[in-house]
Enzyme design. Structure first.
Site, mmCIF file in Angstrom:
data_model
loop_
_atom_site.group_PDB
_atom_site.id
_atom_site.type_symbol
_atom_site.label_atom_id
_atom_site.label_comp_id
_atom_site.label_asym_id
_atom_site.label_seq_id
_atom_site.Cartn_x
_atom_site.Cartn_y
_atom_site.Cartn_z
ATOM 1 N N TRP A 143 0.829 -1.213 0.000
ATOM 2 C CA TRP A 143 0.000 0.000 0.000
ATOM 3 C C TRP A 143 0.857 1.254 0.000
ATOM 4 O O TRP A 143 0.362 2.352 -0.196
ATOM 5 C CB TRP A 143 -0.939 -0.001 1.216
ATOM 6 N N ASP A 144 2.159 1.091 0.216
ATOM 7 C CA ASP A 144 3.085 2.223 0.253
ATOM 8 C C ASP A 144 2.893 3.141 -0.950
ATOM 9 O O ASP A 144 2.981 4.361 -0.841
ATOM 10 C CB ASP A 144 4.546 1.731 0.239
ATOM 11 N N GLU A 185 0.896 -3.210 12.570
ATOM 12 C CA GLU A 185 1.086 -4.662 12.428
ATOM 13 C C GLU A 185 1.446 -5.368 13.736
ATOM 14 O O GLU A 185 1.728 -6.561 13.733
ATOM 15 C CB GLU A 185 2.158 -4.931 11.369
ATOM 16 N N LYS A 245 3.055 -0.199 16.198
ATOM 17 C CA LYS A 245 4.218 -0.180 15.309
ATOM 18 C C LYS A 245 4.237 1.130 14.520
ATOM 19 O O LYS A 245 5.274 1.715 14.264
ATOM 20 C CB LYS A 245 4.144 -1.371 14.361
ATOM 21 N N GLN A 246 3.060 1.572 14.110
ATOM 22 C CA GLN A 246 2.943 2.741 13.222
ATOM 23 C C GLN A 246 1.519 3.271 13.334
ATOM 24 O O GLN A 246 0.646 2.589 13.874
ATOM 25 C CB GLN A 246 3.268 2.331 11.791
#
Ligand code: BGC
Length: 779
Positions: A358-359, A493, A606-607
């Site tokens: 998806w980046d 994640e 994580k993000q």
């Protein structure tokens, strides 16, 4: 330690030879043109080198458990012998070494002086580039000069087909370490192609090979010209190598120069017919010489920068880092190939095996949409090209429609490995990061909105939106009137198998709402295109009604009184583990005892997840809600993905918390230049480059393209004097020159005046006229 040093805002330089830093520079100094990328290895390589040329879309799964972007034949390979001694950093002493990458022209230059026997020095200079004007062409110029005494020089240069991909490091006893220069030798490798033919036609050499599973033929054709009559010239041909060996007797202080031009073609090049070998030969026939090739490539680069530059005045290091990221974005994508996309490490390394995430849609596409719309269109084309694969991913999961894979390569099938290479941990991302499908839909709608490309929206775009909407209808589970999305993973994640992840649910709902809107717009405005789609994919008004129904019923975060949206059902019950340590790069460390695979029971992220949602759909949430969520989630986020810091910088700025924005910007901007994640050797963190551009423009530049037009609300860091960039908007271009107290704009392209909003005031721009606005002035 040798590191990239500052030499202005357009050049990245390596000063001195340090084998420990060599793999890092191989990534940083990648040259390319979107069709191919070649790592910045020394021409002669070195012990411990990790060279690689990657051709976009050339994947192969033979001999490896997971499909790889193929490490293709090496067009650089060149050895120089002086009186029989090979000039490489192991055999000869490096007296001085300097390389610099000119971001403006995409040329990597080298100047190395080796000390050979009897203290005689020999200088090697090279220049290399992948042509931006003709993406099938690469070029290398080599100049050799014995500085102190006459020498017998032999240069061997050609195409090396003996290439393999890194597979995995076999299991060694715990605590085993290897000397740096042997590190990669310990890895198992995978073979992905066989050489079919090597040979010469006149002086022109060629190598033809074929990937084993994917059956792609690749041809390299190579011409080597010399400026001095050599003592001897031989053709060298093995089954996996073709090249020339040229001997010169050279006087002290005299240089010999070789120009190597290489044409590359493959049987997968879209829109091309004819054998790759003859197409690659034609590329060389059409190329006059090195100088002409370089001039036309530089002209193409000038055009790219005219649209894509984002200039920071006042902070040279930040300016260089931002341009360095833009350079890598420009060499990662090809506007002329709608069948390929950008892997998580671009074409600069084998990390993530060249897989697409998806980046692209979320982190990089904004850069292309606003500066290179044709490239953005090509990148979206890949998702249409791989739609059959996405349909299969869905049907394999017993749902209708299409579901994009978490990791995609050439077909759109799921390519994410099942387990980590040591077999100890299962990757659930492949099963559960469903949000990628909604992210693709988001990008399609945003692209159409920003470019005004309704033909795309009502064509390929609608086909994807409708097919993927069908998937959601089947994937949602009914919970009385509400619909739930169970056993998913959001962008964070650390948490798998969760139910009703706020990000996923809202993005899916948004996707369904847009599918309904596009269907209804087509019913009114493009009935024939809709009829065509109905025929091809069997979409009906009942489908649209089902999308609307699901959108209404899906459990989605609203704007609750408490302000904080629960990341998923039960998140608030997870253990709070405070972050107490930060590393030298100011990145949070894992709290003691925690690692990537055991944060499930904690509330550590994580993000960004909820914060990511607010970044993508800012209009959905009040400022107070966005601020409350940023303040809640930011301290819990470990930034273990390079996608994380830039989003925190932007959302922080949007909600009025500028305190960390500069640090987050720096983490994102310097992730590769400073190697702040420690793994730049595997390839660029290209999503981060896209995020860095977004922090500069959307964060500090306060730029926002919303349904009511373009907004600019600059708030620059103290050390920045100006920020200058251009954006394409519905077929026209606006140049912005932003300062602390004033901002100037120029509208380029014929047509009526355009109204934009600057610091909350309406400003009318007439084509060709510079308009300056003061921050405090009243209009
Ligand atoms: C991140 C993902 C990202 C992937 C590829 C992972 O570490 O968590 O969000 O898509 O890397 O860059």
């Amino acid at each position: 330690m040798t590191t990239a040093v500052d030499t202005g805002t357009w050049t990245v330089t390596e000063e001195g030879w340090d084998p420990l830093r060599a793999n890092y520079f191989e990534t940083v100094f990648t040259v390319g043109n979107g069709r191919l990328g070649t790592r910045g290895s020394l021409e002669e390589r070195h012990t411990g080198a990790l060279p690689g040329t990657f051709l976009a879309g050339v994947y192969d799964a033979y001999d490896s458990p997971v499909i790889d972007l193929v490490n293709a034949p090496d067009w650089l390979t060149t050895e120089v012998y002086v009186d029989g001694l090979l000039l490489d950093p192991l055999a000869a002493t490096v007296a001085s070494h300097r390389r610099s990458l000119d971001l403006r022209t995409g040329v990597l230059s080298r100047d190395t002086v080796f000390m050979v026997a009897n203290d005689a020095r020999v200088r090697i200079r090279t220049e290399r580039f992948a042509s931006m004007a003709n993406r099938d062409l690469t070029a290398l110029r080599l100049e050799v000069t014995p500085l102190d005494r006459p020498a017998d020089i032999t240069v061997r240069t050609g195409i090396d087909g003996d290439r393999k991909n890194l597979e995995r490091l076999p299991a060694y006893p715990d605590g085993t370490t290897f000397p740096h220069d042997l590190k990669w030798d310990k890895w198992a490798r995978s073979t992905h192609f066989h050489c079919e033919e090597t040979g010469f036609v006149g002086e022109t050499g060629h190598l033809v090979c074929r990937t084993i599973d994917s059956d792609i033929q690749i041809a390299y054709v190579c011409d080597v010209g010399v400026d001095t009559t050599p003592a001897r010239r031989r053709q060298v041909r093995r089954h996996d190598y073709v090249g020339v060996e040229v001997d010169f007797d050279v006087d002290a202080g005299v240089s010999v120069t070789l120009d190597k031009l290489v044409g590359i073609a493959t049987s997968r090049d879209p829109g091309e017919s004819g054998a790759p070998l003859s197409r690659a030969s034609n590329t060389l026939l059409r190329t006059a010489d090195f100088e002409t090739a370089q001039a036309s490539s530089s002209a193409a680069w000038a055009q790219l920068w005219a649209d894509s530059d984002c200039e920071i005045v006042g902070d040279e290091r930040a300016a260089l880092a931002l341009r360095f990221g833009i350079y890598h974005l420009l060499i990662a994508a090809n506007p002329d190939d709608p069948t390929v996309n950008i892997g998580a490490k671009s074409l600069s390394g084998e990390g993530y095996r060249g897989h697409v995430f998806w980046d692209t849609e979320i982190m990089m596409l904004p850069f292309y949409m606003f500066t290179q719309p044709k490239t953005a269109r090509a990148l979206l084309g890949y998702r249409h090209h791989t739609l059959p694969g996405a349909r299969k991913v869905s049907s394999d999961n017993e749902t209708r429609g299409a579901r994009y894979p978490w990791e995609s390569a050439d077909t759109g099938l799921e390519e994410c490995p099942l387990f980590t290479p040591d077999g100890l941990n299962r990757f659930y991302t492949r099963d559960e990061e469903l949000h990628v499908t909604a992210d693709v839909a988001y990008a399609i709608v945003r692209y159409a909105d920003i470019t005004g490309d309704v033909d795309y929206l009502y064509g390929e775009g609608a086909e994807i939106l409708f097919e993927t909407a069908r998937y959601w209808v089947d994937r949602c589970e009914s919970d009385d009137d509400a619909l739930a999305l169970r056993t998913v993973m959001g962008p964070d994640e650390f948490h798998s198998h969760v139910d009703d992840n706020a990000f996923t649910n809202r993005m899916v709902q948004w996707h369904l709402e847009r599918a309904v809107a596009v269907h209804s717009a087509m019913t009114a405005e493009r009935p024939r295109a809709l009829a065509d789609l109905e025929q091809r994919i069997g979409v009906t008004a009942d489908d649209a009604a089902a999308w609307a129904d699901s959108a209404r019923r899906i459990v989605a975060p609203t704007d609750p009184d408490c302000g904080v949206i629960e990341q998923f059902d039960g998140y608030f019950d997870r253990a709070v583990v405070p972050v107490t340590e930060w590393d030298a790069n100011d990145m949070p460390r894992y709290p003691k005892g925690y690692n990537h695979f055991n944060c499930e029971d904690t509330s550590l992220l994580k993000q960004p997840d909820v914060v990511m949602l607010m970044f993508l759909l800012p209009d959905d949430y009040s400022l107070a809600t966005r601020r409350a969520n940023y303040e809640f989630y930011e301290p819990r986020t470990l930034h273990k993905s390079s996608l994380s810091p830039s989003i925190h910088a932007i959302v922080g700025l949007q909600v009025g918390d500028a305190s960390k924005a500069e640090r987050y910007f720096a983490r994102s901007a310097f992730v590769d230049l400073d190697d702040n994640q420690g793994n730049t050797e595997e390839g660029m963190h290209i999503a981060s480059a896209g995020g860095t551009w977004q922090v500069a423009t959307h964060g500090f530049g306060g730029f926002l393209a919303s349904s009511d037009g373009l907004h600019f609300s600059p708030s620059l860091p103290q050390s920045w004097q100006r920020l200058r960039f251009s954006v394409h908007w519905r077929g026209r271009k606006i140049r912005a020159d932003l300062g602390h107290d004033d901002a100037s704009f120029e509208l380029i392209g014929a047509g009526p005046a355009e109204t934009i909003t600057v610091w909350d005031r309406s400003v009318s721009l007439s084509p060709g006229r510079l308009q300056t606005v003061g921050k405090t002035e009243r209009t």
